[in-house]
Design an enzyme around this catalytic site. Structure first.
Site, PDB file in Angstrom:
ATOM      1  N   SER A   1       0.848  -1.184   0.000  1.00 51.76           N
ATOM      2  CA  SER A   1       0.000   0.000   0.000  1.00 51.76           C
ATOM      3  C   SER A   1       0.885   1.236   0.000  1.00 51.76           C
ATOM      4  O   SER A   1       2.072   1.160   0.296  1.00 51.76           O
ATOM      5  CB  SER A   1      -0.904   0.004   1.233  1.00 51.76           C
ATOM      6  OG  SER A   1      -0.198   0.565   2.324  1.00 51.76           O
ATOM      7  N   LYS A   2       0.260   2.360  -0.308  1.00 49.76           N
ATOM      8  CA  LYS A   2       1.076   3.570  -0.372  1.00 49.76           C
ATOM      9  C   LYS A   2       1.644   3.934   1.002  1.00 49.76           C
ATOM     10  O   LYS A   2       2.681   4.573   1.095  1.00 49.76           O
ATOM     11  CB  LYS A   2       0.301   4.728  -0.994  1.00 49.76           C
ATOM     12  CG  LYS A   2      -0.984   5.083  -0.305  1.00 49.76           C
ATOM     13  CD  LYS A   2      -1.695   6.168  -1.119  1.00 49.76           C
ATOM     14  CE  LYS A   2      -2.943   6.629  -0.402  1.00 49.76           C
ATOM     15  NZ  LYS A   2      -3.634   7.682  -1.148  1.00 49.76           N
ATOM     16  N   ARG A   3       0.963   3.477   2.046  1.00 50.86           N
ATOM     17  CA  ARG A   3       1.463   3.750   3.402  1.00 50.86           C
ATOM     18  C   ARG A   3       2.725   2.954   3.730  1.00 50.86           C
ATOM     19  O   ARG A   3       3.451   3.283   4.656  1.00 50.86           O
ATOM     20  CB  ARG A   3       0.399   3.423   4.457  1.00 50.86           C
ATOM     21  CG  ARG A   3      -0.911   4.121   4.248  1.00 50.86           C
ATOM     22  CD  ARG A   3      -0.922   5.543   4.822  1.00 50.86           C
ATOM     23  NE  ARG A   3      -2.050   6.272   4.284  1.00 50.86           N
ATOM     24  CZ  ARG A   3      -1.969   7.462   3.684  1.00 50.86           C
ATOM     25  NH1 ARG A   3      -0.797   8.072   3.565  1.00 50.86           N
ATOM     26  NH2 ARG A   3      -3.044   8.060   3.212  1.00 50.86           N
TER      27      ARG A   3
END
Ligand code: GLU
Length: 509
Positions: A258-260
């Site tokens: 995920s972008k996180r």
């Protein structure tokens, strides 16, 4: 029929590395088949639009070298390629489906549907519920006409017939079967007459002559609806073939990247940096982290595709030659940042010094360093075997541009010995008098100097290194001296001599 594929991102923010990999596989497939690679911007969901995202996508494609043949910003005769610029054409297609009984008008208000969802947790608008809702299947024709004439807000929904098996022959996954009874009646045209993703996507793929849809696995479930749309329109003869790419998985643990994860693991997961409204929504990129685009391409190519050999280094041209959809795996591919770094090292080492100088220039400029080509080319020669990131040339190798700002104290203490003081002084004097300051002459001169005094080269070489670079990690000592030139070399040796005395606690009063 010639191959036409599209990369169809929604400009809802920065495109993470999975999106770029989708673009890459489309690009490779198009090139391999002498086909056309199209960029289509799917921006029909105006609520999720993020300003700057479209420019970001285009810049990311340009940086990676995946240049579309047609598309927003790239020309082509099947445009416009931005769906919001095509919004007027979708309505008639939705109405055509209504006419043929494959879709219907639905007048239920958002409030009414919300109330349904409140009352029934799993409520969906489908073949079981539609008969008790307000739509053109339940209302008499004249009532429908009256509502339409009165301009009552409505949507158009796909009428999914229950009891059918929908088979999709996915080029990666083989036969995938969906039961139509489990599908909902997707909205095709919204109350504001904007199409949903599903309608616009299918109409555009058809009008743009798309032959293969290569996209992320998360779109596989939608494909069942898409097939029903092709059937409803009577376009099954020209329906594209589908290939759903495997997920990209987190560096460790379970689940998709995920972008996180970028912030979490301190690594880039975007091609280029993205400046969002908040720090949490701002991300660094592979470009900013000091990657060469070719390394990122190679890294992404092998995240889901395997060449069928042990080879790992592939230029874009070589990828085009070898790429095939059959060699894309079904299972998720782990995002291995260490591997990305390894590719970058390999690509930096393989690049010409002149090329590297071009990459170093803006980094040097930003730090106010000298930027002439000859100098930067030498910096490249000296450092390329030692760096992982482009930024290392100016960060690790800062001492080639400016005076040493930190010495390796432990090493200095180990190597320095006050008895060396007169030797070091004489050495500096000798170097100051040396007419030829090229690496080979310097090495010969220093070796002779040492021999004459009965010293081993090892006694002094480390100190020379520390003097010029502050660290033992620097390039070969005489190469550094040549690059720095006589004046700077001598100055650094004098400065270092004071430092050696200091660190050994023997500074003369
Ligand atoms: N707009 C979709 C996306 O954002 C496209 C999916 C597809 O390729 O059909 O990924």
């Amino acid at each position: 029929m010639s191959v036409r594929v599209r990369f169809a991102p929604s400009p809802t923010g920065a495109l993470h590395i999975g999106g770029v990999r989708t673009a890459l596989y489309n690009y490779l497939f198009a090139r391999k088949n002498k086909g056309t690679f199209i960029l289509r911007i799917e921006d029909t969901d105006q609520n999720r639009l993020v300003p700057g995202a479209e420019d970001y996508i285009i810049e990311a494609l340009k940086w990676t070298g995946l240049i579309p043949d047609e598309g927003v910003g790239f020309g082509g005769d099947k445009g416009p390629y931005r769906q919001s610029d095509r919004k007027d054409l979708y309505k008639k297609y939705a109405e055509q489906l209504v006419e043929h009984g494959h879709a219907y008008y639905a007048f239920d208000t958002p409030e009414a549907l919300d109330a349904q969802r409140q009352a029934e947790a799993n409520f969906t608008y489908n073949h079981q519920t539609r008969d008790s809702l307000i739509n053109s299947l339940t209302l008499p024709p004249n009532a429908v006409q009256a509502k339409l004439l009165a301009g009552e807000p409505h949507v158009i929904r796909l009428k999914v017939e229950p009891g059918q098996e929908i088979h999709i022959r996915d080029l990666i996954r083989g036969d995938v079967v969906f039961q139509s009874s489990e599908l909902d009646d997707k909205v095709l045209l919204k109350a504001d007459s904007m199409p949903t993703y599903h309608l616009a996507n299918i109409v555009d793929d058809h009008l743009m002559g798309i032959t293969h849809v290569i996209r992320g696995e998360e779109w596989l479930p939608s494909t069942a609806h898409h097939v029903l749309l092709y059937r409803g329109f009577g376009w099954t003869q020209t329906m594209p073939q589908f290939a759903h790419l495997p997920l990209i998985l987190k560096p460790v643990g379970n689940g998709k990247l995920s972008k996180r994860d970028g912030a979490k693991f301190g690594i880039p997961v975007f091609p280029i940096a993205w400046q969002g409204d908040t720090p949490e929504d701002s991300f660094t990129g592979f470009r900013e982290a000091g990657f060469l685009p070719q390394a990122v391409i190679n890294f992404m190519a092998l995240m889901g595709w395997h060449p069928g050999s042990d080879d790992e280094i592939f230029s874009l041209d070589e990828l085009v030659r070898q790429f095939s959809i059959e060699h894309i795996s079904k299972s998720g591919a782990r995002f291995d940042y260490e591997k990305a770094k390894w590719f970058n090292q390999r690509y930096i080492q393989a690049a010409t010094d002149a090329e590297l100088a071009g990459h170093i220039r803006p980094l040097a400029e930003a730090r106010g360093y000298r930027t002439d080509a000859a100098f930067l080319t030498s910096v490249a020669t000296l450092m390329k075997e030692r760096v992982t990131f482009l930024s290392d040339f100016v960060e690790q190798g800062y001492f080639l541009f400016e005076p040493v700002s930190a010495y390796d104290d432990a090493m200095a203490q180990k190597k320095w010995n006050p008895a060396l003081q007169p030797v070091f002084e004489a050495l500096i004097e000798m170097l100051d008098q040396t007419p030829a300051f090229d690496a080979a002459s310097l090495e010969a001169a220093v070796k002779q100097f040492m021999q004459e005094r009965g010293l081993k080269p090892g006694d002094i070489f480390s100190l020379l290194r520390l003097s010029l670079a502050g660290t033992m990690q620097g390039p070969a000592v005489f190469d550094m001296a040549e690059l720095l030139g006589k004046a700077d070399t001598v100055l650094r040796l004098r400065t270092a001599l004071e430092y050696f005395n200091r660190v050994a606690g023997t500074t003369a009063p």
